[in-house]
Design a protein around this motif. Structure first.
Motif, mmCIF file in Angstrom:
data_model
loop_
_atom_site.group_PDB
_atom_site.id
_atom_site.type_symbol
_atom_site.label_atom_id
_atom_site.label_comp_id
_atom_site.label_asym_id
_atom_site.label_seq_id
_atom_site.Cartn_x
_atom_site.Cartn_y
_atom_site.Cartn_z
ATOM 1 N N ASP A 125 0.822 -1.215 0.000
ATOM 2 C CA ASP A 125 0.000 0.000 0.000
ATOM 3 C C ASP A 125 0.855 1.264 0.000
ATOM 4 N N ASN A 173 -4.436 6.393 -0.581
ATOM 5 C CA ASN A 173 -5.059 5.567 -1.626
ATOM 6 C C ASN A 173 -6.485 5.139 -1.296
ATOM 7 N N ASN A 174 -7.163 5.905 -0.441
ATOM 8 C CA ASN A 174 -8.500 5.482 -0.026
ATOM 9 C C ASN A 174 -9.427 6.683 0.150
#
Length: 545
Positions: free
Chosen positions: A127, A407-408
């Motif tokens: 991630d 990334n979310n």
């Protein structure tokens, strides 16, 4: 200085002095700010970092030099602005130096719990996409599958280096592979909103996510941590860091103390007698800790064998601390102010803090709002603010609130709303401006301050070939605060037993995530929408186990 409620808006505000922050548009960052604050000749010779076990010491003058030299070494290893560096290490002087040197070059540090398994570390690496690892010889095997260059903190002459690694000492110019004497004179210029740290938290959903924390966040948190010390006129404090530096609590208080030119004594590993001896030997004045350690201070007979009279402040955080334990600690440490704080990784570790020498009537409260912070207590169903004394979800707003989750964007949007309110998922009420935490709406289990996500363990349980359904809930534990236990449903004709399930999970997770009990039931109680009714299960251990 209790938090003030505005009935017209439903917003609580802090009555502590205003938070001093750099002006909008200012450049520079937390390392530059630290170097400027500690550049006075009177501070240069003062101890900055001390290893409580080995006795290794670094003055502020040496720290300034070491940060710049290590930073140059990182650049020669290919680390660039915006890159991510992963650190997997116990507490050490080198951990703090690495944190500051990574930020010095404009890169980002992501921290990992040394107890995590290789697969858990690999998941975080997928991630965060690190370009370099900083670790120890003992932990190096856990990062081998990442196939990244690494720096080994504790390498000694004669020990074998893992593939693609160099010793930390090389960064300090003890090796000819770097140009002798070269170093960076100033940090890479940064914007206050540039990310400096990626700390992984299970947040409000139970799925681990990278919390993006900026220069602004750390500067705000440091100012908030130090506000009470400055109001009290405290000087020459000595902080003992037994908290893990991979956790926001340990990292934030260490940076804040260095910014105030305080000495930070680092305990590489926690053993209770070493902990007591360190307080005595180094005349520790500031003691941040977690509830299990506070319980030991309150109850362990060995406390009487050590001189702990230097302690001025004990601040417990990471999980709630009961009124009874606080009162017992206060009796055993009569010269110390026993306090409590509340925060999340998403709030850079701080939002509430007990007032200095708080009225005993409010012992057990999580505290009042720190400087520069606003709060609302909101009805979870209507999302409307509720008045004092009524319980609701705690929402927070301030400059210490994270940028978001890496990334979310979906998780970020569900946690921070369009008005900048962080929805904590914690149920609280307010009495005379003091906040009391009642429960965790977000369902995370806190084991000795570590977050254990039920969803992660449930997913693993459901992968067991003999189990049909599963739910994980917390069980109260005096030492740990909470431990995870499971209720499972066996498949027809399955012969699985408790020990089999416990071992199945233990092989796949870090020790703090391991299940402590497994009970077999006919069905997991669920709502019409399919949501696990955890409250029904949490009542069972008290009556049936």
């Amino acid at each position: 200085m209790a938090s003030v409620f505005d009935p017209a808006t439903g917003i609580y505000s802090s009555c502590r002095p205003a938070l001093s922050m750099p002006s909008p548009g200012a450049t520079g960052g937390i390392v530059q700010f630290l170097l400027e604050r500690t550049s006075d000749p009177g501070i240069s010779s003062k101890l900055a970092l001390v290893d409580a076990i080995t006795g290794e010491r670094v003055t502020f003058s040496q720290l300034r030099r070491r940060i710049s030299v290590i930073a140059q070494g990182l650049i020669e290893l290919g680390v660039r602005r915006g890159d991510v560096v992963l650190i997997l290490s116990p507490n050490s002087i080198q951990f703090v130096e690495s944190f500051l040197a990574v930020i010095f070059v404009g890169a980002i540090l992501t921290t990992v719990n040394p107890l995590n398994t290789a697969e858990e570390i690999a998941k975080q690496a997928r991630d965060s996409s690190p370009s370099l690892v900083i670790t120890t010889l003992e932990l190096a095997d856990k990062v081998q599958r990442l196939d990244l260059p690494s720096v080994i903190i504790d390498h000694r002459d004669g020990s074998v280096l893992p593939p693609r690694s160099i010793p930390y000492s090389s960064l300090l110019r003890e090796s000819p592979i770097f140009r002798a004497g070269s170093s960076m004179s100033a940090p890479i210029e940064s914007n206050l909103d540039d990310t400096v740290a990626l700390l992984y938290s299970s947040g409000t959903t139970g799925v681990s996510k990278g919390v993006m924390l900026s220069h602004r966040n750390f500067l705000a948190a440091a100012g908030q941590v130090n506000m009470d010390a400055e109001m009290e006129g405290r000087e020459n404090d000595v902080l003992l860091v037994m908290l893990p530096l991979f956790h926001i609590f340990g990292l934030a208080v260490s940076y804040a103390s260095l910014q105030r030119s305080e000495t930070v004594v680092i305990l590489p590993r926690f053993e209770f007698l070493h902990f007591l001896k360190s307080i005595q030997d180094f005349r520790v004045t500031q003691l941040p800790l977690v509830p299990p350690v506070a319980i030991a201070l309150a109850k362990h007979a060995a406390v009487a064998d050590y001189d702990l009279s230097s302690i001025k402040n004990v601040i417990s955080g990471a999980a709630p601390l009961g009124k009874e334990i606080m009162e017992t600690c206060s009796r055993r440490l009569p010269l110390a102010d026993i306090r409590q704080g509340y925060g999340l990784t998403e709030s850079t570790g701080l939002a509430l803090l007990t007032l200095p020498r708080e009225d005993p009537r409010f012992m057990g409260a999580a505290g009042t709002l720190v400087s520069g912070t606003e709060a609302m207590v909101v009805d979870p169903e209507t999302c409307k603010p509720v008045p004092p004394q009524k319980s609701g979800e705690l929402w927070l707003r301030g400059q210490q609130i994270m940028k978001g989750y890496l990334n979310n964007p979906t998780a970020t949007a569900s946690t921070i709303d369009k008005n900048g309110w962080l929805h904590t998922g914690d149920l609280v009420y307010v009495n005379q401006g003091r906040f009391f935490v009642l429960d965790r709406m977000k369902e995370l289990i806190k084991y000795k301050g570590f977050q254990v996500a039920p969803a992660e363990l449930e997913a693993l349980l459901l992968s067991h070939p003999s189990l049909l359904d599963a739910a994980v809930v917390p069980l109260a534990d005096e030492e740990a605060g909470q431990v995870p236990i499971a209720y499972v449903v066996k498949k027809p004709n399955a012969t699985v037993d408790e020990s089999n399930v416990l071992n199945f999970i233990a092989k796949q997770v870090a020790p703090y995530k391991r299940l402590r009990r497994v009970s077999f039931i006919d069905a997991i109680p669920k709502s019409a929408a399919g949501k696990i009714l955890r409250r029904e299960l949490t009542a069972l251990p008290q009556s049936k186990l």
